[in-house]
Motif scaffolding. Structure first.
Motif, PDB file in Angstrom:
ATOM      1  N   UNK A 173      -5.908  33.444  32.018  1.00 60.43           N
ATOM      2  CA  UNK A 173      -5.524  34.727  32.591  1.00 60.43           C
ATOM      3  C   UNK A 173      -5.444  35.842  31.578  1.00 60.43           C
ATOM      4  N   UNK A 174      -5.308  37.041  32.098  1.00 55.10           N
ATOM      5  CA  UNK A 174      -5.140  38.247  31.288  1.00 55.10           C
ATOM      6  C   UNK A 174      -3.835  38.897  31.719  1.00 55.10           C
ATOM      7  N   UNK A 175      -2.968  39.158  30.757  1.00 55.25           N
ATOM      8  CA  UNK A 175      -1.698  39.809  31.023  1.00 55.25           C
ATOM      9  C   UNK A 175      -1.829  41.257  30.598  1.00 55.25           C
ATOM     10  N   UNK A 176      -1.602  42.172  31.530  1.00 55.33           N
ATOM     11  CA  UNK A 176      -1.698  43.604  31.252  1.00 55.33           C
ATOM     12  C   UNK A 176      -0.334  44.253  31.435  1.00 55.33           C
ATOM     13  N   UNK A 177       0.000  45.179  30.558  1.00 58.08           N
ATOM     14  CA  UNK A 177       1.242  45.939  30.691  1.00 58.08           C
ATOM     15  C   UNK A 177       0.972  47.370  30.221  1.00 58.08           C
ATOM     16  N   UNK A 178       1.307  48.367  31.050  1.00 59.78           N
ATOM     17  CA  UNK A 178       1.134  49.751  30.607  1.00 59.78           C
ATOM     18  C   UNK A 178       1.947  50.017  29.346  1.00 59.78           C
ATOM     19  N   UNK A 179       1.336  50.611  28.346  1.00 59.64           N
ATOM     20  CA  UNK A 179       2.011  50.872  27.072  1.00 59.64           C
ATOM     21  C   UNK A 179       3.298  51.664  27.295  1.00 59.64           C
ATOM     22  N   UNK A 180       3.230  52.732  28.086  1.00 62.14           N
ATOM     23  CA  UNK A 180       4.402  53.595  28.278  1.00 62.14           C
ATOM     24  C   UNK A 180       5.565  52.819  28.888  1.00 62.14           C
ATOM     25  N   UNK A 181       5.288  51.967  29.882  1.00 66.53           N
ATOM     26  CA  UNK A 181       6.358  51.171  30.504  1.00 66.53           C
ATOM     27  C   UNK A 181       6.852  50.086  29.568  1.00 66.53           C
ATOM     28  N   UNK A 182       5.916  49.410  28.894  1.00 69.44           N
ATOM     29  CA  UNK A 182       6.290  48.309  28.012  1.00 69.44           C
ATOM     30  C   UNK A 182       7.152  48.789  26.850  1.00 69.44           C
ATOM     31  N   UNK A 183       6.907  50.002  26.382  1.00 65.38           N
ATOM     32  CA  UNK A 183       7.616  50.491  25.211  1.00 65.38           C
ATOM     33  C   UNK A 183       8.723  51.476  25.576  1.00 65.38           C
ATOM     34  N   UNK A 184       9.105  51.535  26.845  1.00 64.50           N
ATOM     35  CA  UNK A 184      10.183  52.410  27.253  1.00 64.50           C
ATOM     36  C   UNK A 184      11.490  51.960  26.615  1.00 64.50           C
ATOM     37  N   UNK A 185      12.294  52.886  26.133  1.00 57.58           N
ATOM     38  CA  UNK A 185      13.555  52.479  25.515  1.00 57.58           C
ATOM     39  C   UNK A 185      14.435  51.745  26.514  1.00 57.58           C
ATOM     40  N   UNK A 186      15.160  50.763  26.032  1.00 55.45           N
ATOM     41  CA  UNK A 186      16.103  50.028  26.872  1.00 55.45           C
ATOM     42  C   UNK A 186      17.393  50.838  26.954  1.00 55.45           C
ATOM     43  N   UNK A 187      17.974  50.929  28.150  1.00 53.55           N
ATOM     44  CA  UNK A 187      19.270  51.650  28.252  1.00 53.55           C
ATOM     45  C   UNK A 187      20.352  50.891  27.514  1.00 53.55           C
ATOM     46  N   UNK A 188      21.260  51.627  26.920  1.00 53.27           N
ATOM     47  CA  UNK A 188      22.398  50.996  26.223  1.00 53.27           C
ATOM     48  C   UNK A 188      23.529  50.798  27.211  1.00 53.27           C
ATOM     49  N   UNK A 224      11.574  46.214  27.119  1.00 54.77           N
ATOM     50  CA  UNK A 224      11.661  45.469  28.379  1.00 54.77           C
ATOM     51  C   UNK A 224      10.695  44.287  28.367  1.00 54.77           C
ATOM     52  N   UNK A 225      11.023  43.213  29.080  1.00 57.61           N
ATOM     53  CA  UNK A 225      10.148  42.041  29.079  1.00 57.61           C
ATOM     54  C   UNK A 225       8.789  42.345  29.712  1.00 57.61           C
ATOM     55  N   UNK A 226       7.808  41.563  29.320  1.00 56.86           N
ATOM     56  CA  UNK A 226       6.470  41.655  29.901  1.00 56.86           C
ATOM     57  C   UNK A 226       6.505  41.191  31.352  1.00 56.86           C
ATOM     58  N   UNK A 227       5.439  41.452  32.117  1.00 54.29           N
ATOM     59  CA  UNK A 227       5.417  41.045  33.529  1.00 54.29           C
ATOM     60  C   UNK A 227       5.554  39.539  33.754  1.00 54.29           C
ATOM     61  N   UNK A 228       5.145  38.713  32.786  1.00 54.06           N
ATOM     62  CA  UNK A 228       5.323  37.261  32.945  1.00 54.06           C
ATOM     63  C   UNK A 228       5.433  36.613  31.564  1.00 54.06           C
ATOM     64  N   UNK A 229       5.904  35.384  31.572  1.00 48.16           N
ATOM     65  CA  UNK A 229       6.103  34.633  30.330  1.00 48.16           C
ATOM     66  C   UNK A 229       4.794  34.000  29.882  1.00 48.16           C
ATOM     67  N   UNK A 230       4.623  33.924  28.566  1.00 42.31           N
ATOM     68  CA  UNK A 230       3.416  33.332  27.999  1.00 42.31           C
ATOM     69  C   UNK A 230       3.682  33.027  26.533  1.00 42.31           C
ATOM     70  N   UNK A 231       2.892  32.123  25.971  1.00 45.06           N
ATOM     71  CA  UNK A 231       3.003  31.793  24.541  1.00 45.06           C
ATOM     72  C   UNK A 231       1.628  31.363  24.048  1.00 45.06           C
TER      73      UNK A 231
END
Length: 106
Positions: A90-105, A56-63
């Motif tokens: 800024x600091x972008x934080x994302x919970x590991x469990x949510x960030x790495x949750x499988x995407x539904x097919x 799933x995408x991160x909470x916001x876009x960055x590069x």
């Protein structure tokens, strides 16, 4: 896929997060003279299976990142560049469990 993305290792995963699909020089303008647009994408390579996955995408876009780190159960990206080639402190934080949750097919 993701130019100037943050990269890091979490468990058996090599992760690439944020970045852009338009390679650019230090100023955020692509070598094609088009301003690069940040993305919120996250890709991972599973070292156990040799397979690539989208997350799933991160909470916001960055590069314009170099490294993705973890702190406890969080993925952390510091600084970077946001929309309109704006340098971020800024600091972008994302919970590991949510960030790495499988995407539904679909």
């Amino acid at each position: 896929a993701l130019y100037r993305a943050a990269g890091g290792v979490v468990g058996n995963w090599v992760l690439f997060a944020a970045g852009t699909d338009n390679p650019y020089n230090y100023n955020g303008v692509g070598y094609n003279s088009v301003p690069a647009e940040p993305r919120a994408a996250m890709l991972g390579y599973d070292m156990n299976t040799g397979a690539w996955h989208s997350f799933p995408p991160l909470p916001r876009e960055s590069m314009d990142h170099r490294r993705l780190v973890t702190a406890g159960d969080l993925l952390v990206l510091v600084g970077g560049m946001e929309q309109h080639q704006t340098v971020s402190d800024g600091v972008l934080l994302a919970p590991v469990a949510e960030a790495m949750a499988p995407r539904p097919r679909h």
